[in-house]
Design an enzyme around this catalytic site. Structure first.
Site, PDB file in Angstrom:
ATOM      1  N   GLY A 151     -35.208  -3.540 -49.500  1.00  0.00           N
ATOM      2  CA  GLY A 151     -33.801  -3.922 -49.330  1.00  0.00           C
ATOM      3  C   GLY A 151     -33.075  -4.355 -50.590  1.00  0.00           C
ATOM      4  N   ASP A 194     -32.718 -14.781 -44.317  1.00  0.00           N
ATOM      5  CA  ASP A 194     -32.459 -14.920 -42.887  1.00  0.00           C
ATOM      6  C   ASP A 194     -33.219 -16.142 -42.376  1.00  0.00           C
ATOM      7  OD1 ASP A 194     -31.332 -13.589 -40.459  1.00  0.00           O
ATOM      8  OD2 ASP A 194     -33.423 -13.242 -39.955  1.00  0.00           O
TER       9      ASP A 194
END
Ligand code: XMP
Ligand code: MG
Length: 177
Positions: free
Chosen positions: A42, A100
């Site tokens: 990512g 997150d």
């Protein structure tokens, strides 16, 4: 799946913010040589843009972290580390796509700390503080998001959409035909 018209973050918005973070980092590291540790997959696109805006001497290393299937973290991050140069005594800046729950990053930062770098800092493109399960504070953060799953600019849904140049909300996806 089809993408909605409106991105959450546009290309222009992203480019401006990446330049701002790069300037902040360049100022903070003006007297230190940086080792940028890119977290794959990512973080690759953000790191590529960030590194090109960073007008300071740096080297790059790569780690691979896997924690998600679909939109849910499986809570068991798997991290592959294979460095060309030892991190011992280096000024390490970890570059990630998104923070997150903090599970992946906390494990990664702990593993990197074991290499005894001179300093260790964290730069994330997106930060979702309301989702945090384990306390992790980024030193640099691009944008803060609420509890929503987004794709684009390196972020995927089941490996797709990483190539989108802007950030889109998954709720914005509608089935095609
Ligand atoms: P944790 O929960 O360990 O997760 O902090 C970090 C990793 O989870 C993925 N992640 C996302 N990927 N859109 C994505 O495409 C999202 O909104 C999202 N939230 C978390 C990501 O791989 C990150 O490194
Ligand atoms: Mg992912």
């Amino acid at each position: 799946m089809r993408l909605s018209e409106r991105p959450v973050l546009t290309e222009a918005h992203i480019a401006k913010r990446v330049r701002e973070i790069a300037n902040e980092i360049a100022h903070d590291y003006r007297e230190r040589e940086l080792t940028v540790v890119v977290v794959l997959k990512g973080g690759a696109i953000f790191a590529a843009d960030l590194c090109r805006e960073l007008r300071v001497p740096l080297t790059t290393e790569y780690v691979r972290a896997k924690s998600y299937s679909g939109t849910e973290s499986n809570g068991q991050p798997h991290i592959e580390i294979a460095f060309d140069e030892p991190l011992k005594g280096k000024h390490v800046l970890v570059v990630e796509d998104i923070l997150d729950t903090g599970r992946t990053t906390s494990v990664l930062m702990r593993q990197l700390a074991e290499h005894r770098p001179a300093s260790l800092a964290l730069c994330v493109f997106l930060n979702k503080p309301v989702r945090r399960v384990i306390e992790v504070q980024p030193n640099y953060s691009g944008f803060t998001l609420g509890d929503r799953f987004v794709v684009g600019y390196g972020l995927d849904y089941e490996q797709r959409f990483r190539n989108l140049p802007a950030i889109y909300d998954v709720r914005d996806f509608t089935p095609s035909q």
